[in-house]
Design an enzyme around this catalytic site. Structure first.
Site, short mmCIF file in Angstrom:
data_model
loop_
_atom_site.label_atom_id
_atom_site.label_comp_id
_atom_site.label_asym_id
_atom_site.label_seq_id
_atom_site.Cartn_x
_atom_site.Cartn_y
_atom_site.Cartn_z
N ASP A 2 -12.34 -48.73 19.76
CA ASP A 2 -11.63 -49.97 19.42
C ASP A 2 -12.44 -50.80 18.42
O ASP A 2 -13.67 -50.81 18.46
CB ASP A 2 -11.41 -50.77 20.71
CG ASP A 2 -10.34 -51.83 20.53
OD1 ASP A 2 -9.62 -51.80 19.52
OD2 ASP A 2 -10.24 -52.70 21.42
N HIS A 19 -9.89 -47.78 9.85
CA HIS A 19 -9.70 -46.48 10.50
C HIS A 19 -10.47 -45.39 9.75
O HIS A 19 -11.07 -44.50 10.34
CB HIS A 19 -8.22 -46.13 10.56
CG HIS A 19 -7.41 -47.08 11.41
ND1 HIS A 19 -7.82 -47.47 12.66
CD2 HIS A 19 -6.23 -47.73 11.19
CE1 HIS A 19 -6.92 -48.32 13.17
NE2 HIS A 19 -5.96 -48.49 12.29
N SER A 47 -2.97 -44.00 21.31
CA SER A 47 -2.36 -44.06 22.64
C SER A 47 -0.84 -43.99 22.55
O SER A 47 -0.25 -44.20 21.48
CB SER A 47 -2.76 -45.37 23.33
OG SER A 47 -2.10 -46.46 22.73
N LEU A 113 -20.38 -27.93 22.34
CA LEU A 113 -19.69 -29.16 22.77
C LEU A 113 -18.18 -28.95 22.84
O LEU A 113 -17.57 -28.40 21.91
CB LEU A 113 -20.00 -30.28 21.76
CG LEU A 113 -19.22 -31.60 21.95
CD1 LEU A 113 -19.68 -32.33 23.20
CD2 LEU A 113 -19.40 -32.50 20.73
C1 FPP Z 1 -8.34 -48.85 17.66
O1 FPP Z 1 -8.86 -49.90 16.87
C2 FPP Z 1 -8.38 -47.60 16.91
C3 FPP Z 1 -7.32 -46.78 16.69
C4 FPP Z 1 -5.95 -47.04 17.19
C5 FPP Z 1 -7.46 -45.57 15.86
C6 FPP Z 1 -8.69 -44.74 16.14
C7 FPP Z 1 -8.80 -43.76 15.05
C8 FPP Z 1 -9.93 -43.44 14.41
C9 FPP Z 1 -11.28 -43.93 14.78
C10 FPP Z 1 -9.81 -42.51 13.26
C11 FPP Z 1 -10.43 -41.20 13.39
C12 FPP Z 1 -10.13 -40.40 14.56
C13 FPP Z 1 -10.29 -39.05 14.61
C14 FPP Z 1 -10.23 -38.39 15.91
C15 FPP Z 1 -10.50 -38.23 13.39
P1 FPP Z 1 -7.90 -51.10 16.47
O2 FPP Z 1 -7.16 -50.71 15.23
O3 FPP Z 1 -7.04 -51.46 17.64
O4 FPP Z 1 -8.91 -52.25 16.15
P2 FPP Z 1 -8.67 -53.82 16.38
O5 FPP Z 1 -8.57 -54.04 17.86
O6 FPP Z 1 -9.92 -54.43 15.80
O7 FPP Z 1 -7.43 -54.19 15.62
#
Ligand code: FPP
Length: 231
Positions: A2, A19, A47, A113
């Site tokens: 997050d 991201h 999710s 892993l």
């Molecule tokens: C949550 O942060 C993050 C996500 C919904 C996306 C996670 C994806 C990645 C880290 C990209 C790479 C993943 C892989 C497996 C290659 P948020 O957007 O909710 O952040 P915020 O709470 O600050 O808005």
């Protein structure tokens, strides 16, 4: 994982840049996990509820997953990493599903892993799906309700056959599970950090691991009982 959006805002950038930066933290985390001899790492990438985000953000995330797989899978394979995806994969577009299937196939024989990536995943969805499967087996006469115990139930979950997580790490400052592995996390140690996901690095991972090893895991026993079994 997050905090990508907040990281981007702090830098005056668009959310998708956060991201994108998050992929670098994924790479670093996978490297540390492999170096430290961790057997299983499960990343919550998207999710069931993330479908509610603006269409533009969802589609840029889906493209980023395809791009990350295209760029990283050969290297993961060289490092003996086994990739598995869990979640409602049928909800993903054909291009991403194809890359997922290819990368799972390519790495299926690897013994290092185990890297699990949860996409379109929800803990409640996982549990309901398991219940539905057990109910069908029961209706077909293959299973009696009295045969259902914790082991049988867990064998229907997405991460069947994989040990329950020992440690949950959540970045970004919130202290909640947000519908992740609801069943498997029953006895996990929890580590919450304010660090935003793109800034999660080796040092922060090691802090979480150091905290984890300092914990006495009792599983209902007394502390004395646990100490006695160590002798
Ligand atoms: C949550 O942060 C993050 C996500 C919904 C996306 C996670 C994806 C990645 C880290 C990209 C790479 C993943 C892989 C497996 C290659 P948020 O957007 O909710 O952040 P915020 O709470 O600050 O808005």
């Amino acid at each position: 994982m997050d905090g990508n959006g907040r990281w981007a805002r702090k830098q005056g950038k668009a959310r998708h840049k956060g991201h994108r930066e998050g992929v670098k933290a994924v790479r670093a985390t996978v490297e540390v996990a492999a170096e430290r001899g961790i057997g299983y790492l499960t990343l919550f990438a998207f999710s069931s509820e993330n479908w509610r985000r603006p269409e533009e953000e969802v589609s840029s995330l889906m493209s980023l997953f395809v791009e990350a797989l295209r760029r990283e899978v050969a290297e993961l394979h060289r490092n003996n990493v086994r990739l598995r995806f869990v979640g409602a994969l049928e909800q993903l577009n054909d291009g991403l599903r194809k890359k997922i299937a290819e990368s799972e196939r390519m790495t299926a024989g690897n013994t290092g892993l185990n890297l699990n990536i949860a996409v379109a995943y929800g803990g409640r969805w996982d549990i309901v799906k398991a219940v539905r499967s057990l109910a069908s087996k029961s209706a077909a006469g293959e299973l009696h309700s009295s045969d259902i115990d914790e082991e049988v139930f867990a064998s229907e979950l997405q991460l069947a056959g994989i040990p329950d997580p020992d440690l949950l790490i959540r970045t970004g400052g919130e202290q909640r599970i947000s519908n992740f592995l609801l069943w498997g996390l029953a006895y996990a140690e929890l580590w919450f950090t304010d660090v935003l996901w793109p800034e999660f690095d080796k040092a922060e991972f090691d802090k979480a691991l150091a905290d984890y090893v300092s914990k006495q895991r009792r599983y209902g026993h007394t502390g004395d009982q646990v100490e006695a079994t160590k002798c």
